[in-house]
Write a protein that holds these residues in place. Structure first.
Motif, PDB file in Angstrom:
ATOM      1  N   UNK A 293       0.829  -1.206   0.000  1.00  0.00           N
ATOM      2  CA  UNK A 293       0.000   0.000   0.000  1.00  0.00           C
ATOM      3  C   UNK A 293       0.861   1.252   0.000  1.00  0.00           C
ATOM      4  N   UNK A 294       1.969   1.220   0.758  1.00  0.00           N
ATOM      5  CA  UNK A 294       2.900   2.344   0.757  1.00  0.00           C
ATOM      6  C   UNK A 294       3.522   2.542  -0.627  1.00  0.00           C
ATOM      7  N   UNK A 295       3.876   1.434  -1.267  1.00  0.00           N
ATOM      8  CA  UNK A 295       4.423   1.515  -2.623  1.00  0.00           C
ATOM      9  C   UNK A 295       3.413   2.171  -3.566  1.00  0.00           C
ATOM     10  N   UNK A 296       2.158   1.758  -3.431  1.00  0.00           N
ATOM     11  CA  UNK A 296       1.120   2.303  -4.307  1.00  0.00           C
ATOM     12  C   UNK A 296       0.900   3.786  -4.033  1.00  0.00           C
ATOM     13  N   UNK A 297       0.932   4.178  -2.762  1.00  0.00           N
ATOM     14  CA  UNK A 297       0.768   5.586  -2.414  1.00  0.00           C
ATOM     15  C   UNK A 297       1.897   6.421  -3.006  1.00  0.00           C
ATOM     16  N   UNK A 298       3.136   5.941  -2.840  1.00  0.00           N
ATOM     17  CA  UNK A 298       4.286   6.670  -3.375  1.00  0.00           C
ATOM     18  C   UNK A 298       4.203   6.782  -4.892  1.00  0.00           C
ATOM     19  N   UNK A 316      -3.299   7.261 -11.831  1.00  0.00           N
ATOM     20  CA  UNK A 316      -3.333   7.535 -10.387  1.00  0.00           C
ATOM     21  C   UNK A 316      -4.470   6.752  -9.731  1.00  0.00           C
ATOM     22  N   UNK A 317      -5.629   6.753 -10.391  1.00  0.00           N
ATOM     23  CA  UNK A 317      -6.777   6.014  -9.848  1.00  0.00           C
ATOM     24  C   UNK A 317      -6.491   4.513  -9.806  1.00  0.00           C
ATOM     25  N   UNK A 318      -5.796   4.004 -10.831  1.00  0.00           N
ATOM     26  CA  UNK A 318      -5.451   2.580 -10.855  1.00  0.00           C
ATOM     27  C   UNK A 318      -4.492   2.237  -9.718  1.00  0.00           C
ATOM     28  N   UNK A 319      -3.555   3.123  -9.449  1.00  0.00           N
ATOM     29  CA  UNK A 319      -2.585   2.875  -8.383  1.00  0.00           C
ATOM     30  C   UNK A 319      -3.223   2.953  -7.003  1.00  0.00           C
ATOM     31  N   UNK A 320      -4.115   3.914  -6.785  1.00  0.00           N
ATOM     32  CA  UNK A 320      -4.773   3.994  -5.482  1.00  0.00           C
ATOM     33  C   UNK A 320      -5.695   2.787  -5.266  1.00  0.00           C
ATOM     34  N   UNK A 321      -6.323   2.312  -6.332  1.00  0.00           N
ATOM     35  CA  UNK A 321      -7.136   1.094  -6.213  1.00  0.00           C
ATOM     36  C   UNK A 321      -6.258  -0.091  -5.830  1.00  0.00           C
ATOM     37  N   UNK A 322      -5.062  -0.149  -6.407  1.00  0.00           N
ATOM     38  CA  UNK A 322      -4.114  -1.217  -6.079  1.00  0.00           C
ATOM     39  C   UNK A 322      -3.715  -1.141  -4.608  1.00  0.00           C
ATOM     40  N   UNK A 323      -3.503   0.088  -4.118  1.00  0.00           N
ATOM     41  CA  UNK A 323      -3.149   0.262  -2.720  1.00  0.00           C
ATOM     42  C   UNK A 323      -4.269  -0.143  -1.779  1.00  0.00           C
ATOM     43  N   UNK A 324      -5.496   0.201  -2.133  1.00  0.00           N
ATOM     44  CA  UNK A 324      -6.642  -0.191  -1.316  1.00  0.00           C
ATOM     45  C   UNK A 324      -6.778  -1.711  -1.256  1.00  0.00           C
ATOM     46  N   UNK A 325      -6.593  -2.357  -2.393  1.00  0.00           N
ATOM     47  CA  UNK A 325      -6.689  -3.814  -2.429  1.00  0.00           C
ATOM     48  C   UNK A 325      -5.633  -4.444  -1.531  1.00  0.00           C
ATOM     49  N   UNK A 423       8.502 -12.845 -16.629  1.00  0.00           N
ATOM     50  CA  UNK A 423       9.029 -11.968 -15.597  1.00  0.00           C
ATOM     51  C   UNK A 423       8.067 -10.895 -15.168  1.00  0.00           C
ATOM     52  N   UNK A 424       6.892 -10.864 -15.750  1.00  0.00           N
ATOM     53  CA  UNK A 424       5.933  -9.828 -15.421  1.00  0.00           C
ATOM     54  C   UNK A 424       5.363 -10.051 -14.035  1.00  0.00           C
ATOM     55  N   UNK A 425       5.050  -8.970 -13.350  1.00  0.00           N
ATOM     56  CA  UNK A 425       4.344  -9.074 -12.083  1.00  0.00           C
ATOM     57  C   UNK A 425       3.065  -8.264 -12.183  1.00  0.00           C
ATOM     58  N   UNK A 426       2.191  -8.457 -11.205  1.00  0.00           N
ATOM     59  CA  UNK A 426       0.892  -7.816 -11.264  1.00  0.00           C
ATOM     60  C   UNK A 426       0.814  -6.489 -10.553  1.00  0.00           C
ATOM     61  N   UNK A 427       1.909  -5.834 -10.288  1.00  0.00           N
ATOM     62  CA  UNK A 427       1.907  -4.591  -9.534  1.00  0.00           C
ATOM     63  C   UNK A 427       2.312  -3.403 -10.399  1.00  0.00           C
ATOM     64  N   UNK A 428       1.419  -2.463 -10.546  1.00  0.00           N
ATOM     65  CA  UNK A 428       1.759  -1.205 -11.221  1.00  0.00           C
ATOM     66  C   UNK A 428       2.733  -0.398 -10.378  1.00  0.00           C
ATOM     67  N   UNK A 429       2.519  -0.421  -9.058  1.00  0.00           N
ATOM     68  CA  UNK A 429       3.340   0.403  -8.172  1.00  0.00           C
ATOM     69  C   UNK A 429       4.816   0.039  -8.259  1.00  0.00           C
TER      70      UNK A 429
END
Length: 456
Positions: A293-298, A316-325, A423-429
């Motif tokens: 969540x910290x990564x997503x916020x940053x 930005x909205x996609x990243x904050x959704x990722x952080x909430x999840x 090598x892909x991961x599921x994190x935008x952050x």
């Protein structure tokens, strides 16, 4: 900058013992005023007819009750919203935006929505979820072409629209209402126009002057073409999915300032949520929910500070959704809609292949876009500016971070598959933190957050 100020507050909170003891966060005592969409949705929960004060003279309370009873007799999930739509308002003067906002706020799966039109003030638009079982779009569009509705007010037009939706054969009604226009050039004395004017007016124009007739015919044809583009007939809907032109043609005009305000609020809300989380509730692992969540916020703060338009704000909205999840420990969450993240959270994954291309992508889509793809229609997509200045679907822009990630859809998905390499991961952050967003160096906010956690 905005994210730096928010970061300073968050870092102070993270370094205090108050966070370690999980003291409750005291929210602002001042309640937020409901948005126009929330206000309309709230009214629709008690009555299927919402009428803005600007329309109350034309549709008084007694007439509203009649419409509500008429809807009840149909047994269909019909709701009506009659409200002025002006460019620059909360819905950007677009009835499609109004419809999607109301649908999202109602959280109602089955819905037929009849709304006012932002372009033609005396016209109505129809929308339906899911699919098009009642042919609502064509049924409501047909009302504007009926001779009997030429001088009708909004109440009468709405009642007629409800009747045609109930009949369930809106496409046939639309084709019959526009048969004269479709059968000829639309300039003859018996042609109809969207305003419903009769043949006598055309004949009188011919007696006055030939130039006046030509001008009137041209105007009528222009109005019809514009109307037809908004309410395409089923035969057009059944055509093949063209790539990319129809996608671009269907792209929505969004209010960037409003989306920016929304993105800023989402970043602040995520920061407050992180601040109120007790670290002892999370694992010590760097991959813990709090760390992610910290990564997503940053990452969201970085993207917001350097955003150049709607595509970045949607990120930005996609990243904050990722952080909430991450904070909520959601298992295999769906990202925002691939076609347009401003549509909100995706509801399903589907295989999408453009016409003329052999490769397909597995993407996450909101209900509206998923239905469009299944019906071989062009979904409404978020657009971006290509190098040559053209507006194109965002996923066609070369070297775009959002095109390569699909706002999360093109990363490893929750079903165990992935559209990218192993090598892909599921994190935008994490990708933003690695500098993949605009090729920047390692995100300094993410590094500072990690050090804060390490010190604790």
């Amino acid at each position: 900058m905005f994210a730096e100020r928010g970061l300073a507050v968050l870092r102070i909170a993270l370094s205090t013992t108050a966070l370690l003891t999980a003291l409750p966060f005291t929210a602002s005592a001042e309640a937020k005023a409901p948005s126009p969409g929330e206000r309309i949705a709230s009214a629709l929960r008690s009555s299927p007819v919402y009428v803005d004060p600007a329309y109350e003279k034309s549709v008084p309370p007694a007439r509203q009750d009649q419409l509500a009873r008429r809807i009840a007799r149909t047994g269909l999930p019909i709701k009506v919203v009659l409200t002025p739509l002006i460019k620059g308002d909360s819905f950007n003067g677009d009835s499609a935006v109004l419809a999607e906002v109301v649908h999202d706020r109602l959280a109602q799966r089955d819905l037929v929505l009849i709304t006012t039109d932002g372009e033609f003030t005396d016209s109505l638009n129809g929308y339906e979820w899911p699919g098009d079982a009642h042919q609502a779009r064509d049924a409501v569009a047909a009302v504007g072409f009926l001779d009997e509705m030429g001088e009708a007010g909004p109440a009468e037009r709405t009642a007629k629209a409800i009747e045609l939706v109930e009949q369930g054969d809106g496409t046939k009604a639309y084709e019959e209402a526009t048969s004269d226009l479709n059968g000829g050039s639309g300039s003859g004395p018996t042609s109809k126009s969207p305003s419903g004017k009769g043949t006598s007016q055309w004949r009188w124009s011919m007696l006055i002057a030939i130039p006046a007739l030509a001008a009137a015919a041209a105007l009528g044809l222009l109005l019809f073409v514009r109307r037809r583009s908004r309410h395409s007939r089923r035969s057009r809907r059944g055509s093949s999915f063209m790539y990319p032109h129809t996608v671009f043609a269907a792209a929505r005009a969004a209010d960037e300032a409003e989306v920016r305000r929304r993105a800023e609020a989402e970043v602040l809300d995520l920061g407050e949520a992180v601040r109120s989380t007790n670290p002892s509730d999370s694992s010590d692992s760097p991959a813990s929910g709090l760390q992610r969540a910290l990564d997503a916020y940053a990452a969201a703060g970085t993207v917001l500070d350097t955003s150049r338009g709607l595509p970045d704000l949607a990120g930005v909205l996609a990243l904050t959704a990722e952080g909430r999840d991450a904070l909520d420990a959601v298992s295999a969450p769906l990202p925002l809609c691939f076609f347009n993240p401003l549509h909100g959270r995706a509801a399903d994954r589907l295989d999408w292949r453009a016409l003329g291309r052999r490769d397909s992508l597995r993407v996450a889509a909101c209900p509206t876009c998923a239905d469009a793809v299944r019906l071989r229609r062009a979904p409404e997509v978020l657009t971006d500016t290509a190098e040559d200045g053209r507006r194109v679907p965002y996923f066609e822009v070369s070297n775009s971070f959002w095109a390569t990630t699909g706002y999360g859809s093109l990363l490893a998905d929750g079903d165990g598959g992935a559209n990218l390499d192993d090598g892909a991961d599921g994190s935008l952050a994490l990708r933003v933190g690695r500098g993949e967003f605009r090729g920047t160096s390692r995100n300094r906010f993410r590094g500072e957050f990690s050090r804060d956690l390490g010190r604790r």
